[in-house]
Design a protein around this motif. Structure first.
Motif, PDB file in Angstrom:
ATOM      1  N   SER A   1       0.938  -1.075   0.107  1.00  0.00           N
ATOM      2  CA  SER A   1       0.066  -0.039   0.054  1.00  0.00           C
ATOM      3  C   SER A   1       0.902   1.250   0.162  1.00  0.00           C
ATOM      4  O   SER A   1       1.752   1.614   0.963  1.00  0.00           O
ATOM      5  CB  SER A   1      -0.935  -0.143   1.223  1.00  0.00           C
ATOM      6  N   GLY A   2       0.391   2.226  -0.878  1.00  0.00           N
ATOM      7  CA  GLY A   2       1.310   3.391  -1.263  1.00  0.00           C
ATOM      8  C   GLY A   2       2.619   3.364  -2.105  1.00  0.00           C
ATOM      9  O   GLY A   2       3.283   4.339  -2.350  1.00  0.00           O
ATOM     10  N   THR A   3       2.642   2.157  -2.643  1.00  0.00           N
ATOM     11  CA  THR A   3       3.912   2.145  -3.766  1.00  0.00           C
ATOM     12  C   THR A   3       3.307   2.519  -4.912  1.00  0.00           C
ATOM     13  O   THR A   3       2.120   2.421  -5.471  1.00  0.00           O
ATOM     14  CB  THR A   3       4.252   0.588  -3.700  1.00  0.00           C
ATOM     15  N   VAL A   4       4.165   3.500  -5.690  1.00  0.00           N
ATOM     16  CA  VAL A   4       3.545   4.171  -6.836  1.00  0.00           C
ATOM     17  C   VAL A   4       4.719   4.511  -7.872  1.00  0.00           C
ATOM     18  O   VAL A   4       5.925   4.341  -7.566  1.00  0.00           O
ATOM     19  CB  VAL A   4       2.964   5.638  -6.385  1.00  0.00           C
ATOM     20  N   LEU A   5       4.414   4.635  -9.140  1.00  0.00           N
ATOM     21  CA  LEU A   5       5.269   4.744 -10.141  1.00  0.00           C
ATOM     22  C   LEU A   5       4.519   5.580 -11.339  1.00  0.00           C
ATOM     23  O   LEU A   5       3.334   5.694 -11.235  1.00  0.00           O
ATOM     24  CB  LEU A   5       5.819   3.457 -10.571  1.00  0.00           C
ATOM     25  N   LEU A   6       5.257   5.833 -12.360  1.00  0.00           N
ATOM     26  CA  LEU A   6       4.563   6.383 -13.381  1.00  0.00           C
ATOM     27  C   LEU A   6       4.943   5.525 -14.609  1.00  0.00           C
ATOM     28  O   LEU A   6       5.896   4.767 -14.957  1.00  0.00           O
ATOM     29  CB  LEU A   6       5.238   7.675 -14.156  1.00  0.00           C
ATOM     30  N   THR A   7       3.933   5.404 -15.551  1.00  0.00           N
ATOM     31  CA  THR A   7       3.791   4.545 -16.517  1.00  0.00           C
ATOM     32  C   THR A   7       3.307   5.423 -17.903  1.00  0.00           C
ATOM     33  O   THR A   7       2.780   6.513 -17.957  1.00  0.00           O
ATOM     34  CB  THR A   7       2.925   3.356 -16.513  1.00  0.00           C
ATOM     35  N   ASP A   8       3.693   4.794 -18.878  1.00  0.00           N
ATOM     36  CA  ASP A   8       3.330   5.310 -20.374  1.00  0.00           C
ATOM     37  C   ASP A   8       1.999   5.020 -20.832  1.00  0.00           C
ATOM     38  O   ASP A   8       1.207   4.418 -20.157  1.00  0.00           O
ATOM     39  CB  ASP A   8       4.280   5.143 -21.353  1.00  0.00           C
TER      40      ASP A   8
ATOM     41  N   GLY B   1      -5.680  20.760   2.985  1.00  0.00           N
ATOM     42  CA  GLY B   1      -6.680  19.966   3.647  1.00  0.00           C
ATOM     43  C   GLY B   1      -6.833  18.510   3.426  1.00  0.00           C
ATOM     44  O   GLY B   1      -7.908  17.850   3.733  1.00  0.00           O
ATOM     45  N   LEU B   2      -5.835  18.001   2.717  1.00  0.00           N
ATOM     46  CA  LEU B   2      -5.942  16.709   2.145  1.00  0.00           C
ATOM     47  C   LEU B   2      -5.137  15.877   3.717  1.00  0.00           C
ATOM     48  O   LEU B   2      -3.989  16.216   3.771  1.00  0.00           O
ATOM     49  CB  LEU B   2      -5.426  16.508   1.121  1.00  0.00           C
ATOM     50  N   ALA B   3      -5.838  15.026   4.195  1.00  0.00           N
ATOM     51  CA  ALA B   3      -5.199  14.124   5.265  1.00  0.00           C
ATOM     52  C   ALA B   3      -4.429  13.065   4.672  1.00  0.00           C
ATOM     53  O   ALA B   3      -4.803  11.972   4.647  1.00  0.00           O
ATOM     54  CB  ALA B   3      -6.325  13.450   6.025  1.00  0.00           C
ATOM     55  N   VAL B   4      -3.143  13.458   4.170  1.00  0.00           N
ATOM     56  CA  VAL B   4      -2.169  12.563   3.683  1.00  0.00           C
ATOM     57  C   VAL B   4      -0.881  12.123   4.654  1.00  0.00           C
ATOM     58  O   VAL B   4      -0.721  13.207   5.298  1.00  0.00           O
ATOM     59  CB  VAL B   4      -1.901  12.885   2.501  1.00  0.00           C
ATOM     60  N   GLN B   5      -0.229  11.257   4.598  1.00  0.00           N
ATOM     61  CA  GLN B   5       0.991  10.709   5.325  1.00  0.00           C
ATOM     62  C   GLN B   5       2.059  11.332   4.411  1.00  0.00           C
ATOM     63  O   GLN B   5       1.874  11.148   3.281  1.00  0.00           O
ATOM     64  CB  GLN B   5       0.796   9.776   5.932  1.00  0.00           C
ATOM     65  N   ASP B   6       3.278  11.378   5.088  1.00  0.00           N
ATOM     66  CA  ASP B   6       4.454  11.530   4.180  1.00  0.00           C
ATOM     67  C   ASP B   6       4.708  10.519   3.159  1.00  0.00           C
ATOM     68  O   ASP B   6       5.355  10.573   2.093  1.00  0.00           O
ATOM     69  CB  ASP B   6       5.702  11.861   5.101  1.00  0.00           C
ATOM     70  N   THR B   7       4.566   9.327   3.573  1.00  0.00           N
ATOM     71  CA  THR B   7       4.892   8.180   2.599  1.00  0.00           C
ATOM     72  C   THR B   7       3.776   7.756   1.557  1.00  0.00           C
ATOM     73  O   THR B   7       3.767   6.607   0.917  1.00  0.00           O
ATOM     74  CB  THR B   7       5.269   6.827   3.364  1.00  0.00           C
ATOM     75  N   TRP B   8       2.591   8.389   1.739  1.00  0.00           N
ATOM     76  CA  TRP B   8       1.582   7.964   0.845  1.00  0.00           C
ATOM     77  C   TRP B   8       1.864   8.136  -0.557  1.00  0.00           C
ATOM     78  O   TRP B   8       2.690   9.073  -0.666  1.00  0.00           O
ATOM     79  CB  TRP B   8       0.002   8.719   1.385  1.00  0.00           C
ATOM     80  N   ALA B   9       1.072   7.460  -1.291  1.00  0.00           N
ATOM     81  CA  ALA B   9       1.411   7.624  -2.822  1.00  0.00           C
ATOM     82  C   ALA B   9       1.166   9.110  -3.531  1.00  0.00           C
ATOM     83  O   ALA B   9       1.991   9.260  -4.370  1.00  0.00           O
ATOM     84  CB  ALA B   9       0.458   6.475  -3.548  1.00  0.00           C
ATOM     85  N   LEU B  10       0.217   9.715  -3.102  1.00  0.00           N
ATOM     86  CA  LEU B  10      -0.072  11.043  -3.676  1.00  0.00           C
ATOM     87  C   LEU B  10       1.097  11.991  -3.583  1.00  0.00           C
ATOM     88  O   LEU B  10       1.461  12.514  -4.455  1.00  0.00           O
ATOM     89  CB  LEU B  10      -1.470  11.785  -3.143  1.00  0.00           C
ATOM     90  N   PRO B  11       1.637  12.398  -2.452  1.00  0.00           N
ATOM     91  CA  PRO B  11       2.739  13.115  -2.249  1.00  0.00           C
ATOM     92  C   PRO B  11       4.077  12.587  -3.185  1.00  0.00           C
ATOM     93  O   PRO B  11       4.737  13.177  -3.756  1.00  0.00           O
ATOM     94  CB  PRO B  11       3.224  13.211  -0.657  1.00  0.00           C
ATOM     95  N   LYS B  12       4.235  11.247  -3.144  1.00  0.00           N
ATOM     96  CA  LYS B  12       5.202  10.504  -3.880  1.00  0.00           C
ATOM     97  C   LYS B  12       5.128  10.877  -5.415  1.00  0.00           C
ATOM     98  O   LYS B  12       6.052  11.190  -6.170  1.00  0.00           O
ATOM     99  CB  LYS B  12       5.425   9.019  -3.417  1.00  0.00           C
ATOM    100  N   ALA B  13       3.802  10.784  -5.882  1.00  0.00           N
ATOM    101  CA  ALA B  13       3.624  11.049  -7.188  1.00  0.00           C
ATOM    102  C   ALA B  13       3.857  12.293  -7.856  1.00  0.00           C
ATOM    103  O   ALA B  13       4.637  12.515  -8.691  1.00  0.00           O
ATOM    104  CB  ALA B  13       2.103  10.732  -7.645  1.00  0.00           C
ATOM    105  N   LEU B  14       3.471  13.452  -6.881  1.00  0.00           N
ATOM    106  CA  LEU B  14       3.887  14.848  -6.965  1.00  0.00           C
ATOM    107  C   LEU B  14       5.579  15.056  -6.947  1.00  0.00           C
ATOM    108  O   LEU B  14       6.122  15.727  -7.860  1.00  0.00           O
ATOM    109  CB  LEU B  14       3.252  15.575  -6.240  1.00  0.00           C
TER     110      LEU B  14
END
Length: 484
Positions: free
Chosen positions: A86-93, A121-134
């Motif tokens: 959970s929270g592992t993220v990457l970018l694909t074509d 106002g987004l309740a996210v943690q530092d290791t969540w996927a959304l900040p990592k995608a950004l």
């Protein structure tokens, strides 16, 4: 135990993309494991950085699936589902092919992005996927579709890009109540409920994996939810504690458990009910890798309680039962020897687990159902009993403790349409029921209280949570009144 096969029997294939390996199980509707396979995974860790090569996932899936299906004759594979970290993220074509490495579930490089999201106002943690995608977009100027770990594999199985499941999408900011993405400048995928059919195994994937062409591919869930299904913990008030590299607690509730800090978050089951829980950064990953766990467990039994009180973080930062990005592993006192140190680590995980349950109680989560232990550490009988004693509550250990079993159950649900809780309860076989020893529970009350105080003094554990944990501890350790 691997079972014998009957002509025209149906098996369901579950695949678990773990941190260190990929595991596959072929399981009947009655819970008989007909075949299993695994393959190792590598990774790159350096400080807060943790990456994997997505290409390794597919190669490991090929190996694990072929091994699981190798001896099956006359058996139909009814469907397959895949879970990931959970929270592992990457970018694909556009074709679903990875454009770079995957940032793993505990990669901590996106703290600045997470802080800015919380300001919005987004309740996210530092290791969540959304900040990592950004972070990927900002750091590398990368472009591409935000993709979760299992999506890479299911795309290869079906022969093209697939929707994400809402379980993995949760930590990428997907709102499970509104079924909508946040308004953010990212290329985000379509989302479907777990258990939704994504397509069928294509001929090329069938040749690579041994999974028959045309086998339905079903949208999965995160590894924590998969383990919860494998525990049969889907009725309201039931909880599953998954202890592997790190610790994950997942429960079932008719309504979401509200936590304004975002420490506890809520997945959604295929039937629309809620699966609250959280993921800690303590776990078996803190144990010395070169030690013999069976021998060390035997020696550790002489140190109850340990001469050292430990909060055994696997990596920097804690996510649950409190959010402390700068937290580091702590040790109070000096262990007498390596066995005492081992004992302190095992007990420290148990203390963290108890604090997680205390925090859930603080939030009003239902805790009146059975507790089940799964994950790799559930193979240790000594640690299982120790945890039950520290928690002061009974626990069950299933025969199979692998998330892959949960994915086999989800595949069966997705194809047959039968309620997931019913499917899981038929597949799950309980091996052991643990009863806590009240005398041993009392032994661990004082070190647990000291750990609560230390976490509070360091500013990691909020004072109201500490007070609630202390109040529960005091109530549960009062001497019993004589009957009147």
């Amino acid at each position: 135990m691997t079972g014998m096969t009957d002509e025209n029997e149906t098996a369901w294939l579950g695949i678990d993309l773990g941190t260190q390996s990929v595991r596959a199980l072929a399981v009947t509707a009655g819970g008989t494991v007909l075949g299993r396979g695994s393959a190792p995974l590598g990774g790159r860790r350096e400080g807060v950085r943790h990456e994997q090569d997505p290409g390794e996932w597919w190669e490991a899936v090929r190996t694990a699936s072929r091994a699981a299906l190798l001896t099956l004759t006359g058996v139909r594979i009814g469907g397959v589902a895949v879970c990931g970290t959970s929270g592992t993220v990457l970018l694909t074509d556009a074709e679903g092919r990875p454009t770079g490495p995957a940032l793993m579930y505990d990669d901590g490089r996106a703290a600045d992005e997470a802080a800015r999201l919380r300001e919005k106002g987004l309740a996210v943690q530092d290791t969540w996927a959304l900040p990592k995608a950004l972070w990927l977009v900002r750091e590398h100027g990368a472009k591409g579709r935000v993709t979760h770990q299992p999506d890479v594999v299911t795309a290869r199985l079906t022969g093209g890009p697939v929707p994400a499941d809402s379980s993995h999408a949760l930590k990428t900011g997907y709102d499970l109540q509104r079924d909508a993405w946040p308004d953010i400048a990212l290329d985000l995928p379509e989302v479907v409920r777990p258990g939704t059919r994504l397509g069928a195994v294509c001929p090329a994937a069938a040749e690579a994996t041994g999974i028959p062409a045309g086998t339905p591919v079903v949208a999965g869930m995160t590894d924590g939810c998969a383990a919860q299904i494998a525990a049969g913990a889907l009725r309201p008030g039931s909880w599953n504690s998954v202890l592997g590299t790190t610790l994950v607690l997942k429960g079932a509730a008719p309504e979401p458990v509200r936590d304004p800090t975002g420490v506890v978050y809520n997945h959604r089951a295929p039937d629309g009910t809620w699966l609250p829980g959280g993921a800690s950064s303590v776990g078996a990953g803190a144990l010395p890798a070169d030690a013999d766990p069976v021998a060390m467990d035997e020696r550790a039994a002489a140190f109850e309680p340990s001469g050292a009180i430990v909060y055994p973080l696997v990596s920097r930062g804690e996510r649950f039962p409190f959010r402390a990005p700068d937290a580091t592993a702590l040790t109070l006192g000096t262990p007498a020897d390596d066995a005492d140190h081992w004992a302190g680590l095992l007990q420290g995980v148990g203390f963290a687990e108890r604090l997680c349950l205390d925090y859930l109680h603080h939030l009003g989560a239902p805790l009146d159902g059975p507790l089940t232990f799964t994950g790799g550490a559930a193979r240790s009988p000594y640690w299982n009993q120790l945890r039950a004693d520290i928690l002061g509550r009974p626990a069950r250990v299933p025969e199979q403790t692998e998330p892959a079993l949960g994915m086999a159950a989800l595949a069966a649900h997705g194809v047959t349409g039968e309620p997931l809780a019913d499917v899981a309860e038929r597949m799950v076989r309980i091996r052991t029921t643990l009863r806590p020893n009240p005398e041993r529970t009392a032994l661990f009350a004082e070190p647990y209280a000291r750990l609560i105080d230390e976490l509070t003094q360091r500013g990691w554990l909020p004072t109201p949570v500490a007070a609630h944990a202390h109040s529960r501890l005091n109530r549960e350790n009062l001497p019993e009144r004589p009957p009147t």
